[in-house]
Motif scaffolding. Structure first.
Motif, mmCIF file in Angstrom:
data_model
loop_
_atom_site.group_PDB
_atom_site.id
_atom_site.type_symbol
_atom_site.label_atom_id
_atom_site.label_comp_id
_atom_site.label_asym_id
_atom_site.label_seq_id
_atom_site.Cartn_x
_atom_site.Cartn_y
_atom_site.Cartn_z
ATOM 1 N N GLY A 169 0.814 -1.205 0.000
ATOM 2 C CA GLY A 169 0.000 0.000 0.000
ATOM 3 C C GLY A 169 0.850 1.258 0.000
ATOM 4 O O GLY A 169 0.338 2.359 -0.141
ATOM 5 N N GLY A 170 2.151 1.101 0.129
ATOM 6 C CA GLY A 170 3.060 2.240 0.120
ATOM 7 C C GLY A 170 3.461 2.642 -1.292
ATOM 8 O O GLY A 170 3.044 2.029 -2.276
ATOM 9 N N LEU A 188 -0.908 -9.505 -3.736
ATOM 10 C CA LEU A 188 -0.658 -10.174 -2.467
ATOM 11 C C LEU A 188 -0.315 -9.129 -1.415
ATOM 12 O O LEU A 188 0.546 -8.276 -1.623
ATOM 13 C CB LEU A 188 0.511 -11.160 -2.611
ATOM 14 C CG LEU A 188 1.023 -11.823 -1.334
ATOM 15 C CD1 LEU A 188 -0.055 -12.652 -0.663
ATOM 16 C CD2 LEU A 188 2.254 -12.673 -1.647
ATOM 17 N N HIS A 189 -1.016 -9.209 -0.288
ATOM 18 C CA HIS A 189 -0.753 -8.310 0.838
ATOM 19 C C HIS A 189 -0.465 -9.153 2.069
ATOM 20 O O HIS A 189 -1.123 -10.171 2.297
ATOM 21 C CB HIS A 189 -1.962 -7.411 1.104
ATOM 22 C CG HIS A 189 -1.767 -6.486 2.253
ATOM 23 N ND1 HIS A 189 -0.973 -5.374 2.171
ATOM 24 C CD2 HIS A 189 -2.233 -6.523 3.522
ATOM 25 C CE1 HIS A 189 -0.983 -4.742 3.337
ATOM 26 N NE2 HIS A 189 -1.730 -5.430 4.176
ATOM 27 N N VAL A 190 0.501 -8.735 2.864
ATOM 28 C CA VAL A 190 0.864 -9.477 4.062
ATOM 29 C C VAL A 190 0.790 -8.573 5.285
ATOM 30 O O VAL A 190 1.402 -7.505 5.317
ATOM 31 C CB VAL A 190 2.283 -10.077 3.928
ATOM 32 C CG1 VAL A 190 2.661 -10.842 5.191
ATOM 33 C CG2 VAL A 190 2.368 -10.982 2.710
ATOM 34 N N ASN A 191 0.026 -9.025 6.259
ATOM 35 C CA ASN A 191 -0.004 -8.371 7.564
ATOM 36 C C ASN A 191 0.957 -9.135 8.469
ATOM 37 O O ASN A 191 0.892 -10.354 8.554
ATOM 38 C CB ASN A 191 -1.413 -8.415 8.159
ATOM 39 C CG ASN A 191 -2.378 -7.560 7.369
ATOM 40 O OD1 ASN A 191 -2.081 -6.430 7.021
ATOM 41 N ND2 ASN A 191 -3.537 -8.112 7.071
ATOM 42 N N LEU A 212 -3.660 -2.058 4.653
ATOM 43 C CA LEU A 212 -4.671 -2.924 4.062
ATOM 44 C C LEU A 212 -5.693 -2.104 3.274
ATOM 45 O O LEU A 212 -6.120 -2.498 2.193
ATOM 46 C CB LEU A 212 -5.357 -3.768 5.134
ATOM 47 C CG LEU A 212 -6.332 -4.821 4.641
ATOM 48 C CD1 LEU A 212 -5.671 -5.781 3.653
ATOM 49 C CD2 LEU A 212 -6.920 -5.590 5.830
ATOM 50 N N ARG A 213 -6.053 -0.944 3.806
ATOM 51 C CA ARG A 213 -6.980 -0.061 3.078
ATOM 52 C C ARG A 213 -6.366 0.414 1.766
ATOM 53 O O ARG A 213 -7.006 0.382 0.710
ATOM 54 C CB ARG A 213 -7.374 1.135 3.950
ATOM 55 C CG ARG A 213 -8.523 1.941 3.349
ATOM 56 C CD ARG A 213 -9.046 2.990 4.299
ATOM 57 N NE ARG A 213 -8.266 4.201 4.136
ATOM 58 C CZ ARG A 213 -7.847 4.976 5.112
ATOM 59 N NH1 ARG A 213 -8.115 4.680 6.373
ATOM 60 N NH2 ARG A 213 -7.151 6.059 4.868
ATOM 61 N N ALA A 218 -5.715 -2.191 -5.522
ATOM 62 C CA ALA A 218 -6.258 -3.365 -6.231
ATOM 63 C C ALA A 218 -7.519 -3.004 -7.002
ATOM 64 O O ALA A 218 -7.710 -3.453 -8.142
ATOM 65 C CB ALA A 218 -6.531 -4.492 -5.240
ATOM 66 N N ASP A 219 -8.362 -2.183 -6.411
ATOM 67 C CA ASP A 219 -9.568 -1.724 -7.108
ATOM 68 C C ASP A 219 -9.192 -0.883 -8.331
ATOM 69 O O ASP A 219 -9.759 -1.061 -9.410
ATOM 70 C CB ASP A 219 -10.462 -0.892 -6.177
ATOM 71 C CG ASP A 219 -11.150 -1.714 -5.111
ATOM 72 O OD1 ASP A 219 -11.165 -2.968 -5.199
ATOM 73 O OD2 ASP A 219 -11.674 -1.091 -4.151
#
Length: 134
Positions: A12-13, A32-35, A45-46, A52-53
């Motif tokens: 997201g950065g 792919l996103h990882v928390n 995440l937002r 992605a949208d």
């Protein structure tokens, strides 16, 4: 045009946003996103969802690596370690230190890439993109 599928690691950065834009020029996208217990988890995440949208990623996966927070050792996951402030007039590259920065999460990128490779095998992705500063 029949484009191949690529996995893009998206925090997201800025780095991952630019990486997504580059990947979008030649590939269909799987994001792919990882928390990993990072302090900015909700905001990242937002942003992941918004990016992605925007790029209409056809596949999305968000996973958790909570053990990285438990392991600790980083200002990004441990609230007892202060996050260093950088003057906005200073270049991040120009201020690289010879020591490991407190914001380094031990072996994080290797964990991220191993998840990406596992997912690539399952969904048939041809390549993986990661936008990393170092």
């Amino acid at each position: 045009m029949n484009r191949q599928l690529a996995i893009v690691l998206v925090s997201g950065g800025m780095d991952s946003c630019v990486t997504a834009a580059i990947a979008h020029t030649q590939y269909r996208l799987a994001f792919l996103h990882v928390n990993y217990g990072q302090r900015t988890e909700a905001r990242e995440l937002r942003a992941f969802t918004e990016i992605a949208d925007f790029y209409k990623a056809e596949k999305r996966l968000s996973v958790s690596l909570g053990h990285l927070k438990v392991i600790g050792g980083s200002a990004l996951t441990d609230t007892t370690i202060p996050v260093p402030e950088v003057d906005s007039s200073q270049s991040a590259i120009g201020n690289l230190q010879s020591t490991i920065p407190t914001t380094y999460v031990p072996f994080r990128n290797a964990h991220l890439l191993s998840i990406a490779v596992s997912w690539a095998e399952v969904i048939g992705a041809a390549t993986i993109f990661i936008g990393a500063v170092e």
